[in-house]
Design an enzyme around this catalytic site. Structure first.
Site, PDB file in Angstrom:
ATOM      1  N   ASP A 128       0.821  -1.223   0.000  1.00 34.54           N
ATOM      2  CA  ASP A 128       0.000   0.000   0.000  1.00 34.54           C
ATOM      3  C   ASP A 128       0.851   1.268   0.000  1.00 34.54           C
ATOM      4  O   ASP A 128       0.355   2.328   0.338  1.00 34.54           O
ATOM      5  CB  ASP A 128      -0.958   0.000   1.207  1.00 34.54           C
ATOM      6  CG  ASP A 128      -0.224  -0.016   2.545  1.00 34.54           C
ATOM      7  OD1 ASP A 128       0.999  -0.283   2.561  1.00 34.54           O
ATOM      8  OD2 ASP A 128      -0.874   0.258   3.573  1.00 34.54           O
ATOM      9  N   LYS A 179       5.014   2.938  15.611  1.00 35.12           N
ATOM     10  CA  LYS A 179       3.885   3.784  16.030  1.00 35.12           C
ATOM     11  C   LYS A 179       4.052   4.381  17.428  1.00 35.12           C
ATOM     12  O   LYS A 179       3.218   4.151  18.329  1.00 35.12           O
ATOM     13  CB  LYS A 179       2.573   3.001  15.908  1.00 35.12           C
ATOM     14  CG  LYS A 179       2.317   2.516  14.470  1.00 35.12           C
ATOM     15  CD  LYS A 179       0.962   1.885  14.279  1.00 35.12           C
ATOM     16  CE  LYS A 179       0.643   1.537  12.839  1.00 35.12           C
ATOM     17  NZ  LYS A 179       1.565   0.715  12.076  1.00 35.12           N
ATOM     18  N   ASP A 237       1.464   6.389   2.206  1.00 34.91           N
ATOM     19  CA  ASP A 237       0.890   5.100   2.559  1.00 34.91           C
ATOM     20  C   ASP A 237      -0.607   5.283   2.395  1.00 34.91           C
ATOM     21  O   ASP A 237      -1.202   6.149   3.054  1.00 34.91           O
ATOM     22  CB  ASP A 237       1.267   4.797   4.017  1.00 34.91           C
ATOM     23  CG  ASP A 237       0.500   3.624   4.600  1.00 34.91           C
ATOM     24  OD1 ASP A 237      -0.734   3.568   4.446  1.00 34.91           O
ATOM     25  OD2 ASP A 237       1.127   2.775   5.236  1.00 34.91           O
TER      26      ASP A 237
HETATM   27  N1  GDD Z   1       0.505 -11.289   4.400  1.00 29.40           N
HETATM   28  C1  GDD Z   1       0.092 -10.416   5.331  1.00 29.40           C
HETATM   29  N2  GDD Z   1      -0.422 -10.878   6.506  1.00 29.40           N
HETATM   30  N3  GDD Z   1       0.173  -9.101   5.061  1.00 29.40           N
HETATM   31  C2  GDD Z   1      -0.263  -8.238   6.002  1.00 29.40           C
HETATM   32  C3  GDD Z   1      -0.791  -8.653   7.240  1.00 29.40           C
HETATM   33  C4  GDD Z   1      -0.892 -10.049   7.490  1.00 29.40           C
HETATM   34  O1  GDD Z   1      -1.373 -10.521   8.537  1.00 29.40           O
HETATM   35  N4  GDD Z   1      -1.113  -7.542   7.958  1.00 29.40           N
HETATM   36  C5  GDD Z   1      -0.804  -6.491   7.182  1.00 29.40           C
HETATM   37  N5  GDD Z   1      -0.309  -6.900   5.989  1.00 29.40           N
HETATM   38  C6  GDD Z   1       0.102  -6.088   4.846  1.00 29.40           C
HETATM   39  C7  GDD Z   1      -0.900  -4.976   4.538  1.00 29.40           C
HETATM   40  O2  GDD Z   1      -1.899  -5.430   3.645  1.00 29.40           O
HETATM   41  C8  GDD Z   1      -0.012  -3.892   3.949  1.00 29.40           C
HETATM   42  O3  GDD Z   1       0.155  -4.036   2.555  1.00 29.40           O
HETATM   43  C9  GDD Z   1       1.334  -4.127   4.639  1.00 29.40           C
HETATM   44  O4  GDD Z   1       1.312  -5.454   5.159  1.00 29.40           O
HETATM   45  C10 GDD Z   1       1.574  -3.143   5.808  1.00 29.40           C
HETATM   46  O5  GDD Z   1       0.488  -3.258   6.693  1.00 29.40           O
HETATM   47  P1  GDD Z   1      -0.358  -1.982   7.141  1.00 29.40           P
HETATM   48  O6  GDD Z   1      -1.498  -2.473   7.941  1.00 29.40           O
HETATM   49  O7  GDD Z   1      -0.628  -1.110   5.975  1.00 29.40           O
HETATM   50  O8  GDD Z   1       0.697  -1.325   8.136  1.00 29.40           O
HETATM   51  P2  GDD Z   1       0.910   0.214   8.509  1.00 29.40           P
HETATM   52  O9  GDD Z   1       0.724   1.082   7.334  1.00 29.40           O
HETATM   53  O10 GDD Z   1       0.098   0.520   9.713  1.00 29.40           O
HETATM   54  O11 GDD Z   1       2.458   0.217   8.956  1.00 29.40           O
HETATM   55  C11 GDD Z   1       3.450  -0.370   8.142  1.00 29.40           C
HETATM   56  O12 GDD Z   1       3.748   0.431   7.007  1.00 29.40           O
HETATM   57  C12 GDD Z   1       4.299   1.751   7.314  1.00 29.40           C
HETATM   58  C13 GDD Z   1       4.661   2.403   6.003  1.00 29.40           C
HETATM   59  O13 GDD Z   1       3.643   2.380   5.105  1.00 29.40           O
HETATM   60  C14 GDD Z   1       4.716  -0.562   9.009  1.00 29.40           C
HETATM   61  O14 GDD Z   1       5.656  -1.287   8.238  1.00 29.40           O
HETATM   62  C15 GDD Z   1       5.300   0.793   9.427  1.00 29.40           C
HETATM   63  O15 GDD Z   1       6.526   0.586  10.122  1.00 29.40           O
HETATM   64  C16 GDD Z   1       5.565   1.628   8.186  1.00 29.40           C
HETATM   65  O16 GDD Z   1       6.023   2.933   8.576  1.00 29.40           O
HETATM   66 MG    MG Z   2      -0.017   0.833   5.410  1.00 31.50          MG
END
Ligand code: GDD
Ligand code: MG
Length: 352
Positions: A128, A179, A237
């Site tokens: 994403d 976070k 994001d």
């Molecule tokens: N396979 C799998 N299984 N993928 C997952 C799972 C899971 O259980 N949970 C989340 N994801 C995927 C999401 O679909 C997304 O594409 C990606 O992993 C990151 O998850 P998000 O839920 O979007 O996390 P975030 O945006 O809160 O935080 C993450 O991204 C940030 C940057 O965009 C973290 O990596 C942060 O450290 C980072 O700053």
């Molecule tokens: Mg994200």
């Protein structure tokens, strides 16, 4: 969804054999989340298949990967079949294998489950994120510095929704907090969700249970040498509706050649570019733009106005209606004369 907008050429050509640095590598893309913040649209379509500037978020995320990537594994959970179907109908430039999780394994567990048969090193991207980051120099940096991994970082005003790091003069990360509260964030440099790893990271992740890469694995492995690769350009994001629409604006404002050449036509409509149009849309007498993606078979009535929005396949907007700053799921119907402002709407609800 099947947007017919051309998928443009890569920003760099793909040279398969330009010395050792161009040795092909594999990549894992994480797409297993539920997309809760985009409900109800994500009841119908997984977040990463929502089209932005004419192609799914997923394709923009995969476009970020280093040129040397020759195969990709999609670590899927929620709505894995939707990814399979989409990729069958719209093959990406390199082969993409879909790996499913029976139950959500988190970012770490998802990586472990999806990273079968990875190369050393391999690339990892959150499905994403969209960005102007160039991962080719990052891969080079990783090869020069060694260590367990190299993570990209982008500076933001409020780092609290992200992973935040501090590194020493040699760019070795000394602290990583996922976070943190805004007041106690150790810096404003956030994990941009694109990284390069040695496969030995996988042995630190316990299989078969939910594991957070950012909360459990990265902080525990800092002593093994994880490097920060900061960049400026642009980044987003697409994790909330507002951020998703901002991601679309950024993508439209930083086009790669040919990416937005629309194959769909909007005869008789007033177009305010940039707009990406799917096949079979009708919009006679409507106004469309700026920053709009229309899926296939979208119908806009006379006098309808659509701006800063994503309308997925078969959306209908009645005559004189106005849709702004909104995301509408497949087949959603906006009645004539209605105003839809700052909304994320779909026909679907939670499955029983
Ligand atoms: N396979 C799998 N299984 N993928 C997952 C799972 C899971 O259980 N949970 C989340 N994801 C995927 C999401 O679909 C997304 O594409 C990606 O992993 C990151 O998850 P998000 O839920 O979007 O996390 P975030 O945006 O809160 O935080 C993450 O991204 C940030 C940057 O965009 C973290 O990596 C942060 O450290 C980072 O700053
Ligand atoms: Mg994200």
């Amino acid at each position: 969804m099947a947007i017919s907008t051309a998928h443009g050429p890569r920003k760099r050509s793909s040279p398969p054999d330009r010395g050792p640095d161009m040795k092909p590598i594999s990549a894992v893309v994480l797409v297993g989340g539920f997309g809760t913040r985009h409900r109800p649209v994500t009841y119908a379509v997984p977040k990463q298949l929502v089209p932005l500037a004419g192609q799914p978020m997923l394709f923009h995320a995969m476009d970020l990967l280093p040129t040397a990537v020759s195969r990709i594994t999609l670590a899927c959970g929620y709505k894995a079949e939707a990814f399979e179907t989409y990729l069958r109908l719209h093959p990406y430039r390199v082969p993409v294998t879909v790996v499913k999780e029976e139950k959500p394994l988190g970012t770490g567990g998802g990586l472990k489950n999806g990273a079968r048969d990875v190369t050393d090193p391999f690339a990892l991207v959150n499905g994403d994120v969209i960005s102007g980051l160039d991962m080719d120099p990052m891969l080079e940096f990783h090869r020069e510095h060694g260590g367990l991994g190299t993570m990209s970082f982008y500076e933001v005003e409020d780092p609290s929704p992200y992973g935040v790091a501090v590194w020493s003069e040699d760019q070795r990360i000394v602290r990583f907090v996922e976070k943190p509260p805004k007041e106690s964030a150790p810096s404003r440099w956030i994990n941009a969700g694109a990284s390069i790893w040695s496969p030995s990271v996988l042995s630190a992740i316990e299989g078969g249970r939910e594991v957070s890469l950012e909360r459990e694995i990265i902080p525990a492995l800092l002593s093994k040498g994880i490097y920060g690769f900061p960049f400026r350009s642009w980044w987003e994001d697409a994790g909330t509706p507002a951020r998703l629409l901002n991601a679309q604006r950024l993508l439209f404002d930083h086009p790669r050649t040919g990416r937005f050449a629309p194959t769909g036509k909007l005869t008789g409509a007033r177009i305010i570019p940039p707009v990406a149009t799917g096949k079979g849309c009708e919009a006679e007498g409507a106004t469309v733009g700026r920053y709009v993606t229309l899926g296939e078979g979208v119908r806009l009535g006379k006098g309808a106005v659509v701006g800063d929005a994503v309308l997925m396949d078969r959306v209908e907007v009645g005559a004189g209606a106005e849709v702004r700053r909104s995301i509408l799921g497949p087949g959603y119907h906006v009645p004539a004369g209605a105003k839809v402002l700052d909304q994320c709407l779909a026909n679907e609800g939670p499955s029983k």
